[in-house]
Motif scaffolding. Structure first.
Motif, PDB file in Angstrom:
ATOM      1  N   ASP A  54      37.501  25.624  33.012  1.00  0.00           N
ATOM      2  CA  ASP A  54      36.724  24.936  34.318  1.00  0.00           C
ATOM      3  C   ASP A  54      36.390  25.746  34.858  1.00  0.00           C
ATOM      4  OD1 ASP A  54      39.978  23.941  34.657  1.00  0.00           O
ATOM      5  OD2 ASP A  54      40.002  25.119  35.365  1.00  0.00           O
ATOM      6  N   ARG A  55      35.684  27.081  34.485  1.00  0.00           N
ATOM      7  CA  ARG A  55      34.704  27.294  35.149  1.00  0.00           C
ATOM      8  C   ARG A  55      33.601  28.012  33.466  1.00  0.00           C
ATOM      9  NH1 ARG A  55      35.974  32.002  38.673  1.00  0.00           N
ATOM     10  NH2 ARG A  55      37.723  31.686  37.335  1.00  0.00           N
ATOM     11  N   PRO A  56      33.385  27.274  32.277  1.00  0.00           N
ATOM     12  CA  PRO A  56      32.557  27.325  31.682  1.00  0.00           C
ATOM     13  C   PRO A  56      31.011  27.956  31.818  1.00  0.00           C
ATOM     14  CG  PRO A  56      32.039  25.345  32.256  1.00  0.00           C
ATOM     15  CD  PRO A  56      32.791  25.651  32.709  1.00  0.00           C
ATOM     16  N   VAL A  57      31.060  29.412  30.863  1.00  0.00           N
ATOM     17  CA  VAL A  57      29.315  29.975  31.291  1.00  0.00           C
ATOM     18  C   VAL A  57      28.488  29.431  29.255  1.00  0.00           C
ATOM     19  CG1 VAL A  57      28.568  32.143  31.245  1.00  0.00           C
ATOM     20  CG2 VAL A  57      30.796  31.495  32.071  1.00  0.00           C
ATOM     21  N   THR A  78      31.407  45.676  34.555  1.00  0.00           N
ATOM     22  CA  THR A  78      31.889  45.137  34.002  1.00  0.00           C
ATOM     23  C   THR A  78      31.489  43.543  34.889  1.00  0.00           C
ATOM     24  OG1 THR A  78      34.473  45.429  32.480  1.00  0.00           O
ATOM     25  CG2 THR A  78      33.727  43.157  32.911  1.00  0.00           C
ATOM     26  N   ILE A  79      31.030  42.519  33.926  1.00  0.00           N
ATOM     27  CA  ILE A  79      30.681  41.771  34.747  1.00  0.00           C
ATOM     28  C   ILE A  79      30.566  40.181  34.483  1.00  0.00           C
ATOM     29  CG2 ILE A  79      27.830  39.804  35.899  1.00  0.00           C
ATOM     30  CD1 ILE A  79      26.407  42.771  34.933  1.00  0.00           C
ATOM     31  N   ASP A  80      31.943  39.687  35.442  1.00  0.00           N
ATOM     32  CA  ASP A  80      32.054  38.044  35.292  1.00  0.00           C
ATOM     33  C   ASP A  80      30.896  36.952  35.193  1.00  0.00           C
ATOM     34  OD1 ASP A  80      33.488  36.126  34.072  1.00  0.00           O
ATOM     35  OD2 ASP A  80      35.480  36.566  35.873  1.00  0.00           O
ATOM     36  N   LEU A  81      31.360  36.751  34.474  1.00  0.00           N
ATOM     37  CA  LEU A  81      29.497  35.485  34.728  1.00  0.00           C
ATOM     38  C   LEU A  81      30.475  34.550  35.393  1.00  0.00           C
ATOM     39  CD1 LEU A  81      26.953  36.052  31.909  1.00  0.00           C
ATOM     40  CD2 LEU A  81      27.147  36.722  34.428  1.00  0.00           C
ATOM     41  N   GLN A  82      31.535  34.277  35.587  1.00  0.00           N
ATOM     42  CA  GLN A  82      32.501  33.087  35.951  1.00  0.00           C
ATOM     43  C   GLN A  82      32.354  33.149  37.568  1.00  0.00           C
ATOM     44  OE1 GLN A  82      36.042  32.902  33.906  1.00  0.00           O
ATOM     45  NE2 GLN A  82      35.940  30.784  33.850  1.00  0.00           N
ATOM     46  N   GLN A  83      32.059  34.524  38.311  1.00  0.00           N
ATOM     47  CA  GLN A  83      32.249  34.746  39.262  1.00  0.00           C
ATOM     48  C   GLN A  83      30.836  33.801  40.194  1.00  0.00           C
ATOM     49  OE1 GLN A  83      32.026  38.667  40.673  1.00  0.00           O
ATOM     50  NE2 GLN A  83      29.741  39.251  39.356  1.00  0.00           N
ATOM     51  N   ILE A 111      29.394  45.788  30.934  1.00  0.00           N
ATOM     52  CA  ILE A 111      30.124  44.646  29.737  1.00  0.00           C
ATOM     53  C   ILE A 111      30.152  43.093  30.531  1.00  0.00           C
ATOM     54  CG2 ILE A 111      32.015  44.362  28.477  1.00  0.00           C
ATOM     55  CD1 ILE A 111      32.700  46.843  28.712  1.00  0.00           C
ATOM     56  N   LEU A 112      29.621  42.429  29.542  1.00  0.00           N
ATOM     57  CA  LEU A 112      29.112  41.132  29.908  1.00  0.00           C
ATOM     58  C   LEU A 112      31.046  40.240  29.381  1.00  0.00           C
ATOM     59  CD1 LEU A 112      25.675  40.137  29.536  1.00  0.00           C
ATOM     60  CD2 LEU A 112      26.930  40.711  31.672  1.00  0.00           C
ATOM     61  N   LYS A 113      31.870  40.523  30.114  1.00  0.00           N
ATOM     62  CA  LYS A 113      32.738  39.509  30.202  1.00  0.00           C
ATOM     63  C   LYS A 113      32.908  38.419  29.428  1.00  0.00           C
ATOM     64  CE  LYS A 113      37.045  38.366  31.451  1.00  0.00           C
ATOM     65  NZ  LYS A 113      37.754  37.506  33.329  1.00  0.00           N
ATOM     66  N   GLY A 114      33.895  38.374  27.736  1.00  0.00           N
ATOM     67  CA  GLY A 114      33.329  37.404  27.305  1.00  0.00           C
ATOM     68  C   GLY A 114      34.316  36.305  27.279  1.00  0.00           C
ATOM     69  N   CYS A 115      35.834  36.157  27.656  1.00  0.00           N
ATOM     70  CA  CYS A 115      36.301  34.941  27.555  1.00  0.00           C
ATOM     71  C   CYS A 115      37.015  34.395  29.201  1.00  0.00           C
ATOM     72  CB  CYS A 115      37.876  35.762  27.898  1.00  0.00           C
ATOM     73  SG  CYS A 115      38.304  36.379  26.595  1.00  0.00           S
ATOM     74  N   SER A 116      36.992  32.786  29.469  1.00  0.00           N
ATOM     75  CA  SER A 116      35.936  32.529  29.863  1.00  0.00           C
ATOM     76  C   SER A 116      36.713  31.092  30.122  1.00  0.00           C
ATOM     77  CB  SER A 116      34.481  31.784  30.130  1.00  0.00           C
ATOM     78  OG  SER A 116      34.717  30.890  29.219  1.00  0.00           O
ATOM     79  N   ASP A 117      37.616  30.524  30.959  1.00  0.00           N
ATOM     80  CA  ASP A 117      38.399  29.201  31.197  1.00  0.00           C
ATOM     81  C   ASP A 117      37.217  28.288  31.710  1.00  0.00           C
ATOM     82  OD1 ASP A 117      37.740  28.526  34.052  1.00  0.00           O
ATOM     83  OD2 ASP A 117      39.223  30.425  34.289  1.00  0.00           O
TER      84      ASP A 117
END
Length: 174
Positions: A138-141, A21-26, A130-136
């Motif tokens: 404060d850090r929009p993707v 899983t890749i969390d793009l917010q990082q 998996i590209l993580k779908g949920c984001s907050d």
């Protein structure tokens, strides 16, 4: 019939080294982004008078932009010469981390792209990603970042999905 040694439930998805899983917010750059509307330096917000423009720039407090990304734009329909942006850039250079043309929300993709270009995408070779779908908020993707990452991953991965491991949408299968 119960026994003393219960069968242990094993999460095979979590144990799989093929599923990543890749969390793009990082990759979000949290440096402050500030907008600078050139309208305030124009006569009636529309007309650039060089002498007055230069004087206002000289008197402006540029220190408010220290160590920030500054996005320079004009919110009116004024026609501005390229040299006007250059003069503003000259004043911002000692203060801003970097200066962009556009509004603060317009540069998010560029900031993501810079960080994502440093990723070694080959490390996902033959993986199910998996590209993580949920984001907050404060850090929009932006959507454009998902598009960009998809293009980077396709030469390497077996599968790209969007969402979470328990609920995902298949996007690509190689």
């Amino acid at each position: 019939m119960a026994t003393d040694t219960q069968d242990e439930i094993v999460n095979k998805v979590k144990q799989s080294d093929k599923l990543v899983t890749i969390d793009l917010q990082q990759y979000f750059d949290s440096t402050t982004r500030e907008g600078l509307d050139l309208k305030q330096f124009l006569f009636k917000g529309l007309i650039l008078k060089e002498k007055e423009f230069r004087k206002q720039l000289d008197e402006y407090d540029w220190s408010r932009y220290d160590d920030q990304y500054v996005c320079v734009y004009c919110s009116t329909d004024a026609i501005l010469s390229k040299w006007a942006y250059m003069l503003v850039g000259q004043h911002l250079a000692p203060h801003a981390k970097e200066v962009f043309k556009g509004k603060p929300d317009e540069i998010i993709h560029e900031l993501f792209r810079r960080r994502l270009d440093d990723v070694d995408w080959s490390r996902y070779q033959d993986k199910f990603v998996i590209l993580k779908g949920c984001s907050d908020d404060d850090r929009p993707v932006p959507d454009s970042v998902y598009l960009y990452v998809t293009q980077k991953l396709i030469p390497h991965v077996k599968k790209i999905m969007y969402g979470e491991a328990c609920s995902n949408v298949p996007v690509y299968r190689g």
